[in-house]
Design a protein around this motif. Structure first.
Motif, PDB file in Angstrom:
ATOM      1  N   ASP A  69       1.357  13.685   1.427  1.00  0.00           N
ATOM      2  CA  ASP A  69       2.006  12.827   2.411  1.00  0.00           C
ATOM      3  C   ASP A  69       1.510  11.418   2.197  1.00  0.00           C
ATOM      4  O   ASP A  69       0.285  11.195   2.083  1.00  0.00           O
ATOM      5  N   VAL A  70       2.429  10.469   2.139  1.00  0.00           N
ATOM      6  CA  VAL A  70       2.036   9.062   2.080  1.00  0.00           C
ATOM      7  C   VAL A  70       1.572   8.686   3.478  1.00  0.00           C
ATOM      8  O   VAL A  70       2.264   8.954   4.470  1.00  0.00           O
ATOM      9  N   VAL A  71       0.374   8.092   3.575  1.00  0.00           N
ATOM     10  CA  VAL A  71      -0.242   7.812   4.873  1.00  0.00           C
ATOM     11  C   VAL A  71      -0.402   6.324   5.167  1.00  0.00           C
ATOM     12  O   VAL A  71      -0.879   5.965   6.240  1.00  0.00           O
ATOM     13  N   ALA A  72      -0.010   5.466   4.238  1.00  0.00           N
ATOM     14  CA  ALA A  72      -0.073   4.023   4.461  1.00  0.00           C
ATOM     15  C   ALA A  72       1.063   3.373   3.693  1.00  0.00           C
ATOM     16  O   ALA A  72       1.434   3.817   2.618  1.00  0.00           O
ATOM     17  N   GLY A  73       1.609   2.334   4.269  1.00  0.00           N
ATOM     18  CA  GLY A  73       2.687   1.612   3.616  1.00  0.00           C
ATOM     19  C   GLY A  73       3.953   1.661   4.438  1.00  0.00           C
ATOM     20  O   GLY A  73       4.027   2.361   5.454  1.00  0.00           O
ATOM     21  N   PRO A  74       4.960   0.932   3.995  1.00  0.00           N
ATOM     22  CA  PRO A  74       6.192   0.827   4.774  1.00  0.00           C
ATOM     23  C   PRO A  74       7.026   2.114   4.807  1.00  0.00           C
ATOM     24  O   PRO A  74       7.741   2.368   5.763  1.00  0.00           O
ATOM     25  N   ALA A  75       6.950   2.931   3.766  1.00  0.00           N
ATOM     26  CA  ALA A  75       7.673   4.207   3.727  1.00  0.00           C
ATOM     27  C   ALA A  75       6.629   5.301   3.550  1.00  0.00           C
ATOM     28  O   ALA A  75       5.690   5.156   2.768  1.00  0.00           O
ATOM     29  N   ARG A  76       6.812   6.400   4.275  1.00  0.00           N
ATOM     30  CA  ARG A  76       5.809   7.466   4.240  1.00  0.00           C
ATOM     31  C   ARG A  76       6.444   8.829   3.981  1.00  0.00           C
ATOM     32  O   ARG A  76       6.494   9.680   4.849  1.00  0.00           O
ATOM     33  N   GLN A  86       0.842  -1.188   0.000  1.00  0.00           N
ATOM     34  CA  GLN A  86       0.000   0.000   0.000  1.00  0.00           C
ATOM     35  C   GLN A  86       0.878   1.240   0.000  1.00  0.00           C
ATOM     36  O   GLN A  86       1.947   1.249   0.609  1.00  0.00           O
ATOM     37  N   GLY A  87       0.407   2.273  -0.670  1.00  0.00           N
ATOM     38  CA  GLY A  87       1.105   3.550  -0.714  1.00  0.00           C
ATOM     39  C   GLY A  87       0.094   4.683  -0.758  1.00  0.00           C
ATOM     40  O   GLY A  87       0.219   5.603  -1.551  1.00  0.00           O
ATOM     41  N   ASP A  88      -0.939   4.578   0.079  1.00  0.00           N
ATOM     42  CA  ASP A  88      -1.998   5.585   0.098  1.00  0.00           C
ATOM     43  C   ASP A  88      -1.417   6.954   0.428  1.00  0.00           C
ATOM     44  O   ASP A  88      -0.468   7.058   1.199  1.00  0.00           O
ATOM     45  N   TYR A  89      -2.007   8.001  -0.164  1.00  0.00           N
ATOM     46  CA  TYR A  89      -1.510   9.349   0.110  1.00  0.00           C
ATOM     47  C   TYR A  89      -2.639  10.356   0.224  1.00  0.00           C
ATOM     48  O   TYR A  89      -3.731  10.154  -0.297  1.00  0.00           O
TER      49      TYR A  89
END
Length: 144
Positions: free
Chosen positions: A81-88, A64-67
């Motif tokens: 801003d990325v709000v989900a996933g391993p890197a934000r 996931q890379g939700d933003y």
């Protein structure tokens, strides 16, 4: 802090480039790692809108890379801003127009916590690959 940025000039107006970038549903057209995306909440391309996206992660596994859009200044600035996933990371598209051509600067920053700082070089390399995709954005927009 992991940091990457890239800049390219596109033969389109700032309004055209901004509108394309602001609508996250266009991400699959120019970002190779985006496998699926949808508007999760808010109004498309507007401040506060959240996009849910599935990205190709390490070894091809989906992540996931939700933003969330954190700044929306048509024709000038789009930030997220990325709000989900391993890197934000925090990202910005900064636009400037001259003679009907738009220069887009894409900046990504990620503050790595504690022991994760040892991965700074690897994370930076991944982010550099992401901002390098501006070449594809240019190709897609200029082909329209």
């Amino acid at each position: 802090m992991a940091h990457a940025e890239n800049e390219i000039t596109i033969d389109r107006t700032a309004a055209e480039v901004y509108d394309f970038l602001a609508d996250g549903l266009n991400n699959t057209a120019w970002r190779s790692g985006v496998k699926d995306i949808g508007l999760a909440s808010g109004d498309a391309g507007q401040l506060g809108a959240v996009y849910s996206q599935t990205l190709t992660g390490p070894r091809g596994k989906p992540i996931q890379g939700d933003y969330r859009i954190t700044a929306a200044e048509p024709g000038r600035l789009l930030a997220f801003d990325v709000v989900a996933g391993p890197a934000r990371p925090h990202g910005e598209y900064i636009l400037s127009e001259a003679d009907g051509r738009t220069t887009v600067r894409f900046v990504l920053d990620l503050k790595l916590p504690g022991l994760m700082k040892v991965l700074d070089g690897l994370v930076t390399k991944t982010m550099q690959g992401e901002v390098a995709q501006l070449r594809m954005l240019k190709a897609v927009l200029e082909a329209r």
